[in-house]
Design a protein around this motif. Structure first.
Motif, mmCIF file in Angstrom:
data_model
loop_
_atom_site.group_PDB
_atom_site.id
_atom_site.type_symbol
_atom_site.label_atom_id
_atom_site.label_comp_id
_atom_site.label_asym_id
_atom_site.label_seq_id
_atom_site.Cartn_x
_atom_site.Cartn_y
_atom_site.Cartn_z
ATOM 1 N N GLN A 124 0.856 -1.189 0.000
ATOM 2 C CA GLN A 124 0.000 0.000 0.000
ATOM 3 C C GLN A 124 0.890 1.237 0.000
ATOM 4 O O GLN A 124 1.799 1.355 0.819
ATOM 5 C CB GLN A 124 -0.883 -0.004 1.255
ATOM 6 C CG GLN A 124 -1.828 1.155 1.361
ATOM 7 C CD GLN A 124 -2.993 1.025 0.407
ATOM 8 O OE1 GLN A 124 -3.600 -0.018 0.308
ATOM 9 N NE2 GLN A 124 -3.294 2.088 -0.301
ATOM 10 N N ASP A 125 0.638 2.154 -0.932
ATOM 11 C CA ASP A 125 1.326 3.446 -0.940
ATOM 12 C C ASP A 125 0.658 4.359 0.061
ATOM 13 O O ASP A 125 -0.549 4.279 0.284
ATOM 14 C CB ASP A 125 1.261 4.090 -2.323
ATOM 15 C CG ASP A 125 2.137 3.370 -3.333
ATOM 16 O OD1 ASP A 125 3.246 2.957 -2.954
ATOM 17 O OD2 ASP A 125 1.700 3.217 -4.486
ATOM 18 N N MET A 126 1.447 5.258 0.619
ATOM 19 C CA MET A 126 0.913 6.204 1.589
ATOM 20 C C MET A 126 1.659 7.526 1.461
ATOM 21 O O MET A 126 2.889 7.547 1.436
ATOM 22 C CB MET A 126 1.099 5.647 3.009
ATOM 23 C CG MET A 126 0.550 6.536 4.093
ATOM 24 S SD MET A 126 0.863 5.825 5.720
ATOM 25 C CE MET A 126 1.742 7.183 6.470
ATOM 26 N N SER A 127 0.909 8.620 1.359
ATOM 27 C CA SER A 127 1.559 9.932 1.356
ATOM 28 C C SER A 127 1.969 10.254 2.787
ATOM 29 O O SER A 127 1.401 9.735 3.743
ATOM 30 C CB SER A 127 0.612 10.999 0.818
ATOM 31 O OG SER A 127 -0.497 11.130 1.671
ATOM 32 N N TYR A 128 2.988 11.101 2.932
ATOM 33 C CA TYR A 128 3.495 11.408 4.264
ATOM 34 C C TYR A 128 3.792 12.900 4.363
ATOM 35 O O TYR A 128 4.201 13.521 3.393
ATOM 36 C CB TYR A 128 4.769 10.609 4.560
ATOM 37 C CG TYR A 128 5.197 10.696 5.994
ATOM 38 C CD1 TYR A 128 4.565 9.945 6.964
ATOM 39 C CD2 TYR A 128 6.219 11.556 6.381
ATOM 40 C CE1 TYR A 128 4.938 10.032 8.291
ATOM 41 C CE2 TYR A 128 6.598 11.649 7.700
ATOM 42 C CZ TYR A 128 5.960 10.889 8.649
ATOM 43 O OH TYR A 128 6.331 10.979 9.960
ATOM 44 N N ASN A 129 3.560 13.432 5.542
ATOM 45 C CA ASN A 129 3.811 14.841 5.810
ATOM 46 C C ASN A 129 4.264 14.966 7.258
ATOM 47 O O ASN A 129 3.531 14.592 8.173
ATOM 48 C CB ASN A 129 2.516 15.643 5.567
ATOM 49 C CG ASN A 129 2.719 17.124 5.688
ATOM 50 O OD1 ASN A 129 3.741 17.582 6.191
ATOM 51 N ND2 ASN A 129 1.741 17.872 5.238
ATOM 52 N N GLU A 130 5.462 15.498 7.472
ATOM 53 C CA GLU A 130 6.016 15.589 8.826
ATOM 54 C C GLU A 130 5.178 16.465 9.755
ATOM 55 O O GLU A 130 5.153 16.254 10.957
ATOM 56 C CB GLU A 130 7.461 16.139 8.801
ATOM 57 C CG GLU A 130 8.493 15.144 8.346
ATOM 58 C CD GLU A 130 8.566 15.031 6.829
ATOM 59 O OE1 GLU A 130 7.894 15.810 6.118
ATOM 60 O OE2 GLU A 130 9.282 14.139 6.350
ATOM 61 N N THR A 131 4.480 17.446 9.197
ATOM 62 C CA THR A 131 3.680 18.329 10.049
ATOM 63 C C THR A 131 2.458 17.610 10.618
ATOM 64 O O THR A 131 1.889 18.050 11.611
ATOM 65 C CB THR A 131 3.218 19.586 9.276
ATOM 66 O OG1 THR A 131 2.442 19.185 8.152
ATOM 67 C CG2 THR A 131 4.415 20.407 8.836
#
Length: 164
Positions: A124-131
């Protein structure tokens, strides 16, 4: 009113014609199992689901396990993998690839192979954002849980087809 009934019956017949059917109840294996090998998250979820379905299951080394069990589920590996797929110009992670790899086979008490080694994989792909790290970690856990459920269901399906 009759028009609605006709449309519903046409839709239902079209779905059944293409092979679609509702899941129904899950068939469980009708034999006790001893589980030998890696006892990680997917293995433990499989054991829990089998027990919920009324199957007697023991982990190897369990003092409650009988002396001899006719079916042994051998887990070669049970891994969760988290790989960085993309980063921005600053080197911050933007996309992850989540994987579950589960390899198992079924042998009898004399180690004769009943089901050849099965490689079960989910990605599964997943977008990521540190905030939004906290929310993304919860999303990651939910995605792993969903993938794990699919692997467990597929494994139970293959185990229940033995001898049919």
């Amino acid at each position: 009113m009759q028009r609605r009934a006709v449309l519903l019956s046409l839709g239902a017949s079209a779905l059944s014609a293409c092979g679609f059917r509702l899941r129904g109840s899950v068939r469980m294996p009708n034999y006790p199992l001893l589980v030998r090998g890696a006892a990680n998250a997917t293995t433990l979820a499989l054991i829990a689901r089998l027990r919920e379905g009324g199957v007697q299951v023991w982990l190897s080394g369990d003092p409650k396990a009988p002396e001899s069990v006719q079916h042994v589920l051998v887990v070669q590996h049970d891994r969760r993998i988290r790989t960085v797929q993309g980063a921005n110009n600053s080197g911050l992670v933007r996309e992850l690839l989540l994987k579950i790899e589960f390899r198992w086979s079924l042998v009898d008490a004399q180690d004769v192979e009943l089901i050849a080694p099965q490689d079960m994989r989910e990605e599964q792909d997943m977008s990521y954002n540190e905030t939004a790290a906290l929310g993304k970690s919860e999303e990651e856990a939910a995605l792993f849980e969903s993938m794990q459920t699919r692997v467990v269901q597929a494994t139970i399906s293959r185990l229940s087809n033995l001898g049919r």
